[in-house]
Design an enzyme around this catalytic site. Structure first.
Site, PDB file in Angstrom:
ATOM      1  N   HIS A 282       9.085  33.813  -0.984  1.00  0.00           N
ATOM      2  CA  HIS A 282       8.544  35.289  -1.270  1.00  0.00           C
ATOM      3  C   HIS A 282       7.292  35.560  -0.746  1.00  0.00           C
ATOM      4  O   HIS A 282       6.803  36.771  -0.676  1.00  0.00           O
ATOM      5  CB  HIS A 282       8.639  35.648  -2.684  1.00  0.00           C
TER       6      HIS A 282
ATOM      7  N   ASP B 146      18.723  30.532  -2.290  1.00  0.00           N
ATOM      8  CA  ASP B 146      18.097  30.949  -3.619  1.00  0.00           C
ATOM      9  C   ASP B 146      18.810  32.550  -3.819  1.00  0.00           C
ATOM     10  O   ASP B 146      19.104  33.171  -3.049  1.00  0.00           O
ATOM     11  CB  ASP B 146      16.609  31.130  -3.397  1.00  0.00           C
TER      12      ASP B 146
ATOM     13  N   HIS C 128      17.380  34.926  -5.015  1.00  0.00           N
ATOM     14  CA  HIS C 128      16.631  36.081  -4.452  1.00  0.00           C
ATOM     15  C   HIS C 128      16.469  36.028  -3.151  1.00  0.00           C
ATOM     16  O   HIS C 128      16.512  34.898  -2.414  1.00  0.00           O
ATOM     17  CB  HIS C 128      15.187  36.011  -5.210  1.00  0.00           C
TER      18      HIS C 128
ATOM     19  N   ASP D 209      18.796  29.246  -8.689  1.00  0.00           N
ATOM     20  CA  ASP D 209      18.569  30.208  -9.702  1.00  0.00           C
ATOM     21  C   ASP D 209      19.861  31.034  -9.476  1.00  0.00           C
ATOM     22  O   ASP D 209      19.967  31.935 -10.248  1.00  0.00           O
ATOM     23  CB  ASP D 209      17.523  30.944  -9.557  1.00  0.00           C
TER      24      ASP D 209
HETATM   25 ZN   LIG Z   1      14.640  32.818  -6.682  1.00  0.00          ZN
END
Ligand SMILES: [Zn+2]
Length: 308
Positions: free
Chosen positions: A124, A161, A163, A245
């Site tokens: 991120h 992931d 996200h 996740d």
């Molecule tokens: Zn994540």
């Protein structure tokens, strides 16, 4: 042969009490990888990256901002989700350094693949912004290292992931020598990752997944489109942003992948690596916030790397 890069600096990077990106994540992962079936791993310390390494992908202003923000004691918040403690600077540099050392070792033929188990995660972190528990773009820096210093022409990054890897996308938006594939739940934090975001050279491929979708959906999408795109690109090295996740038990998202889904995806990615780049693959741990699910999925992931 599979390498494992880790370092106990990751156990000294503190976040606020109750934060999901907690020290126990790394403890659970290390404990899982200490089981007898992982005895054959070649275990190495993740070294600290030099600040010059960070500059492969971030401007000096960002590096200076993070360095200067590091507290002598207590915690300071870089954004609502992302804090630094006295141990964070070293932990973050070892996250980057572990990825660089893994690239060096894999490209030198010391091992076919490597897993980097460190925290904080990296995908991120944007050029000039720490966010989403991340300070520096571990995998983007590793890709730049492989390209600029090892002379590779094509590197692929696959980010599974749950996200979107907005930071990796930001760091590599203008990079013509990287194929970046990110599958992620949408809508979900950080809100980016729509299919129309394709990068300056059309080699960013965002694959949004619907909340509630399961491993069967993931297998169908990877199997019908993404593995072929990866093969067509003919990368000389594959780097994974390995977040766990998307697991059904994860508290931060709503996908329903099982541990066996992570094993399948790893196995198939290793097959692609075998066919296109002699198996050369570096996997860097990103998210995963249910401690037991994380440990189990990492164990399954590393088992497949070792069997590749
Ligand atoms: Zn994540």
């Amino acid at each position: 042969m599979t390498l494992l890069f880790t370092n106990d600096a990751g156990l000294r990077h503190q976040m606020p009490l109750g934060h999901p990106e907690q020290i126990a994540r790394l403890e659970h992962v290390i404990r899982a990888l200490s089981a007898p079936e992982f005895a054959a791993l070649d275990r190495r310390e993740a070294p600290m990256a030099a600040e010059a390494d960070l500059l492969l992908a971030h401007p000096e202003s960002h590096v200076a901002a993070i360095r200067e923000a590091a507290p002598q004691d207590g915690l300071i918040a870089l954004d609502p989700d992302t804090s630094m403690s006295p141990g964070t600077w070293e932990a973050a540099l070892r996250g980057v350094g572990g990825c660089l050392a893994a690239v060096d070792a894999v490209l030198a033929g010391e091992a076919k693949n490597a897993f980097v188990a460190t925290r904080p995660p990296g995908h991120h972190a944007e050029k000039t912004r720490a966010m989403g528990f991340c300070m520096f773009g571990n995998v983007a820096i590793a890709a730049k290292h492989a390209l600029d210093r090892h002379g590779l022409s094509r590197v692929a990054i696959v980010d599974f992931d749950v996200h979107h890897g907005n930071g990796t996308q930001d760091l590599l938006w203008d990079e013509s020598r990287v194929l970046f594939i990110s599958s992620h739940q949408m809508p979900l934090y950080p809100g980016t990752g729509a299919a129309h975001e394709r990068g300056a050279h059309g080699n960013i491929l965002n694959v949004p997944l619907s909340p509630g979708s399961d491993g069967e959906t993931m297998r169908s999408i990877y199997g019908s489109r993404l593995f072929q795109r990866l093969r067509d690109y003919q990368p000389e090295l594959i780097i994974l942003s390995a977040g766990f996740d998307a697991h059904a038990d994860d508290p931060l998202a709503n996908l329903n992948w099982t541990t066996e889904d992570f094993a399948w995806l790893t196995r198939e990615l290793c097959k692609v690596a075998e066919d296109v780049c002699g198996g050369r693959l570096v996997s860097s741990m990103e998210g995963g916030y249910n401690l037991d699910a994380l440990a189990e999925a990492v164990a399954a992931h590393v088992t497949e790397l070792m069997g590749a």
